[in-house]
Design an enzyme around this catalytic site. Structure first.
Site, PDB file in Angstrom:
ATOM      1  N   ILE A  24       0.818  -1.217   0.000  1.00 47.44           N
ATOM      2  CA  ILE A  24       0.000   0.000   0.000  1.00 47.44           C
ATOM      3  C   ILE A  24       0.850   1.266   0.000  1.00 47.44           C
ATOM      4  O   ILE A  24       0.442   2.301  -0.537  1.00 47.44           O
ATOM      5  CB  ILE A  24      -0.983  -0.009   1.195  1.00 47.44           C
ATOM      6  CG1 ILE A  24      -1.972   1.151   1.076  1.00 47.44           C
ATOM      7  CG2 ILE A  24      -0.246   0.005   2.508  1.00 47.44           C
ATOM      8  CD1 ILE A  24      -3.072   1.125   2.110  1.00 47.44           C
ATOM      9  N   ALA A  25       2.050   1.228   0.564  1.00 54.50           N
ATOM     10  CA  ALA A  25       2.888   2.430   0.619  1.00 54.50           C
ATOM     11  C   ALA A  25       3.215   2.946  -0.775  1.00 54.50           C
ATOM     12  O   ALA A  25       3.323   4.156  -0.987  1.00 54.50           O
ATOM     13  CB  ALA A  25       4.177   2.147   1.388  1.00 54.50           C
ATOM     14  N   ASP A  26       3.387   2.047  -1.734  1.00 54.73           N
ATOM     15  CA  ASP A  26       3.675   2.475  -3.106  1.00 54.73           C
ATOM     16  C   ASP A  26       2.521   3.299  -3.663  1.00 54.73           C
ATOM     17  O   ASP A  26       2.726   4.352  -4.282  1.00 54.73           O
ATOM     18  CB  ASP A  26       3.926   1.257  -3.993  1.00 54.73           C
ATOM     19  CG  ASP A  26       5.220   0.534  -3.643  1.00 54.73           C
ATOM     20  OD1 ASP A  26       6.122   1.176  -3.085  1.00 54.73           O
ATOM     21  OD2 ASP A  26       5.323  -0.668  -3.941  1.00 54.73           O
ATOM     22  N   ALA A  27       1.296   2.804  -3.455  1.00 52.81           N
ATOM     23  CA  ALA A  27       0.127   3.509  -3.986  1.00 52.81           C
ATOM     24  C   ALA A  27      -0.114   4.823  -3.260  1.00 52.81           C
ATOM     25  O   ALA A  27      -0.444   5.840  -3.883  1.00 52.81           O
ATOM     26  CB  ALA A  27      -1.107   2.607  -3.882  1.00 52.81           C
TER      27      ALA A  27
ATOM     28  N   GLY B 145       2.297   7.383  -4.430  1.00 48.83           N
ATOM     29  CA  GLY B 145       1.932   7.829  -5.764  1.00 48.83           C
ATOM     30  C   GLY B 145       0.869   8.907  -5.732  1.00 48.83           C
ATOM     31  O   GLY B 145       0.923   9.886  -6.504  1.00 48.83           O
TER      32      GLY B 145
END
Length: 274
Positions: free
Chosen positions: A42-45, A48
């Site tokens: 979730i950290a990537d999203a 973003g």
């Protein structure tokens, strides 16, 4: 990952690292078991989204100040995760509360859990306000729970949530997922089955809102993916394809927009810069 300054700026980082460091992972799992990482990075999203927000803010500034120099947007994945945890820092700063794991139980309202239906499905129920709690009780034919002093208000329900949760779980267990959906929808109670992605594809709300759309892909052909979020009334967006191939638009971006010569483009290709 960690931002362009600070002692961690050159450390390797992945979504799980930032989720753990921010305090998010410590919230996930059962109280008596190890912390759990979610099944999705979730950290990537999240980062973003903050990155896109930063670009929009910078573009707005450029529109208001067209002669201003450009600026670098330093978007840290760690800080993005920390930011979405909203009130955890304030709770700790003002009250000394270090919030931990509570499984599927809502930490702020009761009842709020994932319950198993008679036919083996899982259902998430959120009775987060007094009025919804009372509607839930009436839907189950348990108006006595409204007048029960142990459950008269949300703070009292949180104190006695073990007893209340067992009662709600028993009521859910008497019904199939279809019966439960019809009953709770009719009484305006916050509810959803715990969907798989296959269930999401078949959901009428998803179809009506075009939350999943069919688009062309240069390698896979037609495929289904998420639609545009959010929706705009005057300038609606549209997903035209699943994404370009690597370098597909080099000629247009470097050559047409940035004025790079054909010879320089060829040199960049030969050196594997692009």
């Amino acid at each position: 990952g960690f931002g362009q300054t600070g002692p961690y700026r050159n450390k390797p980082g992945f979504a799980r690292v930032f989720e753990a460091m921010s305090g998010f992972t410590n919230l996930c799992g059962e109280p008596d078991r190890p912390p759990l990482h979610l099944g999705f990075p979730i950290a990537d999203a999240v980062a973003g989204l903050f990155g896109a927000l930063g670009i929009l803010a910078a573009l707005h500034h450029r529109r208001e100040h067209p002669d201003a120099p450009g600026q670098e947007i330093d978007c840290s994945l760690f800080e993005s995760m920390l930011r979405v945890l909203d009130f955890l820092p304030i709770e700790y700063d003002q009250l000394g509360i270090v919030r931990g794991r509570s499984g599927n139980l809502s930490q702020y309202a009761a009842p709020g859990n994932v319950y198993r239906t008679r036919d083996g499905h899982w259902a998430s129920i959120a009775a987060s306000t007094q009025s919804i709690y009372e509607r839930l009780c009436r839907a189950f034919g348990r108006s006595d729970l409204i007048d029960d002093a142990r459950f008269a208000s949300n703070p009292q329900r949180l104190v006695n949530r073990g007893v209340l949760d067992a009662i709600i779980g028993a009521e859910v267990g008497k019904r199939s997922i279809g019966e439960l959906r019809a009953l709770l929808d009719a009484n305006d109670v916050g509810f959803s089955p715990v969907n798989t992605i296959a269930d999401v594809f078949e959901d009428p709300q998803v179809r009506e809102r075009e939350a999943i759309v069919t688009v062309p892909d240069h390698e896979l052909g037609p495929l289904r993916m998420q639609g545009v979020v959010p929706k705009f009334s005057r300038t609606p967006g549209k997903v035209r394809n699943a994404g370009p191939a690597l370098g597909q638009h080099n000629q247009r971006v470097y050559g047409e927009l940035l004025g790079v010569t054909a010879e320089e483009l060829q040199r960049l290709r030969e050196s594997s810069a692009i």
